[in-house]
Design a protein around this motif. Structure first.
Motif, PDB file in Angstrom:
ATOM      1  N   SER A   1      14.756   2.643   1.698  1.00 29.91           N
ATOM      2  CA  SER A   1      14.676   4.093   1.886  1.00 29.91           C
ATOM      3  C   SER A   1      16.056   4.725   1.926  1.00 29.91           C
ATOM      4  O   SER A   1      16.301   5.763   1.315  1.00 29.91           O
ATOM      5  CB  SER A   1      13.966   4.434   3.196  1.00 29.91           C
ATOM      6  OG  SER A   1      12.597   4.297   3.045  1.00 29.91           O
TER       7      SER A   1
ATOM      8  N   LYS B   1       9.048   8.784  -2.349  1.00 28.92           N
ATOM      9  CA  LYS B   1       9.172   9.430  -1.054  1.00 28.92           C
ATOM     10  C   LYS B   1      10.471  10.246  -0.943  1.00 28.92           C
ATOM     11  O   LYS B   1      10.476  11.330  -0.392  1.00 28.92           O
ATOM     12  CB  LYS B   1       9.158   8.324   0.013  1.00 28.92           C
ATOM     13  CG  LYS B   1       9.027   8.813   1.405  1.00 28.92           C
ATOM     14  CD  LYS B   1       7.605   9.151   1.715  1.00 28.92           C
ATOM     15  CE  LYS B   1       7.558   9.942   3.007  1.00 28.92           C
ATOM     16  NZ  LYS B   1       6.212  10.239   3.398  1.00 28.92           N
TER      17      LYS B   1
ATOM     18  N   ASP C   1       4.142  -2.762   3.507  1.00 28.99           N
ATOM     19  CA  ASP C   1       4.279  -3.984   2.719  1.00 28.99           C
ATOM     20  C   ASP C   1       4.107  -5.171   3.650  1.00 28.99           C
ATOM     21  O   ASP C   1       4.567  -5.136   4.791  1.00 28.99           O
ATOM     22  CB  ASP C   1       5.668  -4.001   2.067  1.00 28.99           C
ATOM     23  CG  ASP C   1       5.788  -5.052   0.988  1.00 28.99           C
ATOM     24  OD1 ASP C   1       5.774  -4.659  -0.184  1.00 28.99           O
ATOM     25  OD2 ASP C   1       5.874  -6.252   1.302  1.00 28.99           O
TER      26      ASP C   1
ATOM     27  N   LEU D   1       0.849  -1.188   0.000  1.00 30.22           N
ATOM     28  CA  LEU D   1       0.000   0.000   0.000  1.00 30.22           C
ATOM     29  C   LEU D   1       0.887   1.241   0.000  1.00 30.22           C
ATOM     30  O   LEU D   1       1.761   1.348   0.855  1.00 30.22           O
ATOM     31  CB  LEU D   1      -0.813  -0.033   1.299  1.00 30.22           C
ATOM     32  CG  LEU D   1      -2.123   0.695   1.400  1.00 30.22           C
ATOM     33  CD1 LEU D   1      -3.121   0.119   0.425  1.00 30.22           C
ATOM     34  CD2 LEU D   1      -2.647   0.554   2.825  1.00 30.22           C
ATOM     35  N   PRO D   2       0.719   2.160  -0.953  1.00 32.42           N
ATOM     36  CA  PRO D   2       1.499   3.393  -0.838  1.00 32.42           C
ATOM     37  C   PRO D   2       0.978   4.231   0.330  1.00 32.42           C
ATOM     38  O   PRO D   2      -0.227   4.309   0.534  1.00 32.42           O
ATOM     39  CB  PRO D   2       1.273   4.103  -2.171  1.00 32.42           C
ATOM     40  CG  PRO D   2       0.079   3.485  -2.786  1.00 32.42           C
ATOM     41  CD  PRO D   2      -0.135   2.135  -2.153  1.00 32.42           C
ATOM     42  N   VAL D   3       1.896   4.806   1.113  1.00 32.21           N
ATOM     43  CA  VAL D   3       1.491   5.679   2.222  1.00 32.21           C
ATOM     44  C   VAL D   3       2.061   7.057   1.922  1.00 32.21           C
ATOM     45  O   VAL D   3       3.213   7.340   2.219  1.00 32.21           O
ATOM     46  CB  VAL D   3       2.018   5.173   3.572  1.00 32.21           C
ATOM     47  CG1 VAL D   3       1.576   6.089   4.703  1.00 32.21           C
ATOM     48  CG2 VAL D   3       1.545   3.762   3.829  1.00 32.21           C
TER      49      VAL D   3
ATOM     50  N   ASN E   1       8.883   5.442   5.071  1.00 34.10           N
ATOM     51  CA  ASN E   1       9.321   4.767   3.850  1.00 34.10           C
ATOM     52  C   ASN E   1       8.422   5.069   2.658  1.00 34.10           C
ATOM     53  O   ASN E   1       8.813   4.871   1.522  1.00 34.10           O
ATOM     54  CB  ASN E   1       9.343   3.249   4.052  1.00 34.10           C
ATOM     55  CG  ASN E   1      10.489   2.805   4.931  1.00 34.10           C
ATOM     56  OD1 ASN E   1      11.439   3.552   5.141  1.00 34.10           O
ATOM     57  ND2 ASN E   1      10.394   1.598   5.452  1.00 34.10           N
ATOM     58  N   GLY E   2       7.192   5.477   2.937  1.00 31.15           N
ATOM     59  CA  GLY E   2       6.263   5.773   1.855  1.00 31.15           C
ATOM     60  C   GLY E   2       5.422   4.588   1.435  1.00 31.15           C
ATOM     61  O   GLY E   2       4.636   4.686   0.510  1.00 31.15           O
ATOM     62  N   PHE E   3       5.561   3.460   2.102  1.00 28.21           N
ATOM     63  CA  PHE E   3       4.694   2.329   1.787  1.00 28.21           C
ATOM     64  C   PHE E   3       4.608   1.347   2.947  1.00 28.21           C
ATOM     65  O   PHE E   3       5.491   1.283   3.793  1.00 28.21           O
ATOM     66  CB  PHE E   3       5.161   1.596   0.528  1.00 28.21           C
ATOM     67  CG  PHE E   3       6.525   0.949   0.632  1.00 28.21           C
ATOM     68  CD1 PHE E   3       7.669   1.691   0.398  1.00 28.21           C
ATOM     69  CD2 PHE E   3       6.644  -0.398   0.935  1.00 28.21           C
ATOM     70  CE1 PHE E   3       8.924   1.103   0.480  1.00 28.21           C
ATOM     71  CE2 PHE E   3       7.903  -0.996   1.015  1.00 28.21           C
ATOM     72  CZ  PHE E   3       9.045  -0.231   0.784  1.00 28.21           C
TER      73      PHE E   3
END
Lengths: 271, 312
Positions: free
Chosen positions: B78, B104, A190, A109-111, A186-188
């Motif tokens: 990241s 990101k 998983d 899921l992208p966060v 992290n932006g996702f």
């Protein structure tokens, strides 16, 4: 420079996981592998809620609660059904895998959207402060007693079963909060991100113990924060060293070994 | 104990700065990051390097490529992207997790991706025609419907087609829906058996057989790919003909494949990266789909299962 700042920030985020492992593994002496599941649960719930434009802080709070519920289940399985501690954690972790997939609706899921930025440090320090305060209250003292000597605690009229459950529940709350913060960072989120969470948390705790010997509660809890940051700095260092990417984990392992061995060796020489 | 703390932090800093002072070669720099090591991702990477070379950027001669691999760790992914964001001119990558980390962490450098099934679901674009301004690349939706049609053509009597599926992999769920629809259109049934690691493949294949499956169309899956040789062997023992959407597996004993040429997909992205390196803007390049290869067959495998391969 961004890499180092990033590594320190990430270390602060992972400190939440280390604090969680510290509470279960060190304080309660409970090898709680359910954090492998609740860590992802926190990330999953947080990702879904943020996607619905829920307030960031509220989403973090809910992630904490969801993790705490997961931990409570492990605690209840262990204390009420008399199932071995490690196995209770495995049961919860296994069940959570499917539940996390259900929550996200898919495996990744992208966060995006809401940014925490440097508030990550605030959250980590807040967690350390809360745990520091908590472990020094009468209730926290009883919790520590349960970990140190359950028979003695029971003789003093402490409900070992209840306290263990509460402790494991709190620990998993912190783990889920860590998962949420890291997913944001992290932006996702998983489904695989929780695999090895217990080991990662332990690494933070133990590296921290080397640098800040747990002679007081503050040092013990704060060590988890310091240890996590050092661990991430070492990974960043391994990345920066510019070796063949295949060797990344090997180099990380060597760096951790040196970091752990050096203080001991310098102490021996001083003697 | 205080000494220990400073010693530790000092050591960490020393170790981390030790690698900083790499001499600059003056060549343009390209980063290439992948989330983990699989044969598909490695093919994409090789293709990317080839594509760059076609644009005149040869690794070590006219360009410096910084290869990174997060080895399946989201946190490391990241950090990798933060490193590339400041140290290279163009960021190349394959796999969904790498793309998400780049969204990101890489805000002002061009990002060229490949090996991503669904860039919209990954968060790199609002719609296929509207990617984020600094991001473009090549995505490869797998030709699921074509795969089902291919089996239907080769084995007209088949009623049940099956696959193994690991629900933990990103964005594969949609392919199953598509396979179900394509099957329903042809009056077939699509059967899915779940595996959670490559250790479950043999049992999974036996389960497919037990459920009455007559042909297997293995939808792309990293988990299953790890044990694809065992899967094909088991399929042979069970008398289940295997079909696949990954042409590189044909030689292993697959009856027929239809799919994307991964190396070419990587090369498409590599050429884009080369053009961007020459000064063109990423926004000039719309997202591309990887090119489809025609149906390829393996006569030996077909003979083993008694399938007649019709021309065309």
């Amino acid at each position: 420079m961004e890499l180092w700042i990033g590594a320190i920030t990430q270390g602060a985020a992972y400190a939440l996981l280390a604090v969680a492992v510290f509470l279960s593994f060190r304080v309660l002496r409970f090898p709680d592998i359910s954090v492998d599941g609740t860590f992802t649960s926190g990330a999953a719930i947080f990702g879904v809620l943020v996607a619905q434009n829920l307030n960031l802080w509220l989403a973090l709070g809910i992630a904490f609660l969801v993790g705490a519920v997961g931990g409570a289940i492990t605690g209840i399985i262990h204390t009420r059904l008399q199932i071995n501690d490690l196995l209770s954690g495995i049961i919860t972790m296994t069940a959570l895998y499917s539940i996390n997939l259900r929550v996200m609706g898919r495996s990744n899921l992208p966060v995006t959207g809401a940014e925490l930025g440097y508030a990550v440090f605030g959250i980590a320090l807040f967690a350390v402060a809360v745990l520091w305060w908590f472990l020094r209250t009468d209730y926290g003292l009883a919790l520590r007693a349960v970990g140190d000597n359950p028979e003695m605690s029971a003789a003093q009229g402490i409900s070992v079963r209840n306290l263990k459950t509460v402790g494991v529940s709190l620990s998993n709350g912190f783990a889920a909060l860590g998962g949420a913060v890291i997913a944001q960072y992290n932006g996702f989120a998983d489904i695989t991100m929780g695999i090895g969470a217990l080991v990662t948390g332990m690494a933070g705790v133990m590296i921290g113990e080397r640098f800040m010997p747990p002679k007081s509660v503050l040092f013990a809890v704060g060590g988890a924060l310091v240890g996590s940051i050092v661990f991430r700095l070492l990974i960043a260092g391994a990345l920066q060293a510019g070796m063949n990417p295949i060797d990344l984990k090997l180099i990380t392992a060597v760096f951790v070994l040196i970091a752990l061995a050096l203080p001991r060796m310098s102490k021996r020489r001083a003697r | 104990m205080r000494i220990n703390l400073w010693l530790g932090l000092g050591l960490a800093l020393f170790l981390t700065t030790a690698g900083c002072s790499k001499p600059s070669s003056g060549l343009p720099k390209v980063g290439f990051a992948q989330f983990t090591s699989t044969s598909s991702l490695d093919q994409l990477r090789e293709g990317f390097v080839k594509g760059l070379a076609e644009e005149g950027f040869v690794d070590g001669k006219t360009v410096e490529i910084d290869f990174q691999n997060a080895q399946s760790d989201a946190g490391t992914m990241s950090l990798v992207m933060q490193k590339l964001a400041t140290s290279v001119d163009v960021v190349g990558l394959c796999s969904t997790q790498a793309l998400q980390a780049a969204i990101k962490s890489v805000k002002d450098k061009p990002v060229i991706f490949c090996g991503v099934i669904d860039p919209v679901a990954a968060g790199a674009a609002t719609t296929i025609s509207e990617p984020k301004p600094n991001i473009t690349g090549v995505y490869n939706p797998f030709p699921v419907t074509e795969g089902i049609d291919m089996i239907h053509k080769f084995m007209p009597a088949v009623k049940k087609i099956g696959t193994l599926y690991d629900p933990s992999e990103p964005f594969l769920g949609g392919m199953h829906e598509e396979a179900k629809k394509a099957c329903a259109k042809n009056g077939l049934e699509f059967i899915v058996v779940t595996v959670s690691s490559s250790n479950d493949i043999v049992t999974g294949m036996q389960a497919l057989k037990a459920k009455g499956v007559e042909a297997v169309l293995q939808l792309p899956s990293n988990t299953v790919n790890q044990g694809v040789d065992g899967q094909i062997k088991t399929a042979g023992n069970l008398g289940l003909p295997m079909f696949s959407l990954q042409p590189d597996q044909l030689e292993k004993g697959i009856v027929a494949t239809v799919g994307v040429d991964l190396e070419e997909a990587g090369a498409q992205a590599g050429r884009m990266a080369g053009k961007v390196l020459k000064g063109e803007k990423t926004s000039k390049f719309p997202l591309e789909t990887a090119k489809l290869q025609p149906v390829a067959t393996n006569p030996a495998a077909a003979k083993q299962f008694g399938i007649t391969l019709t021309a065309n």
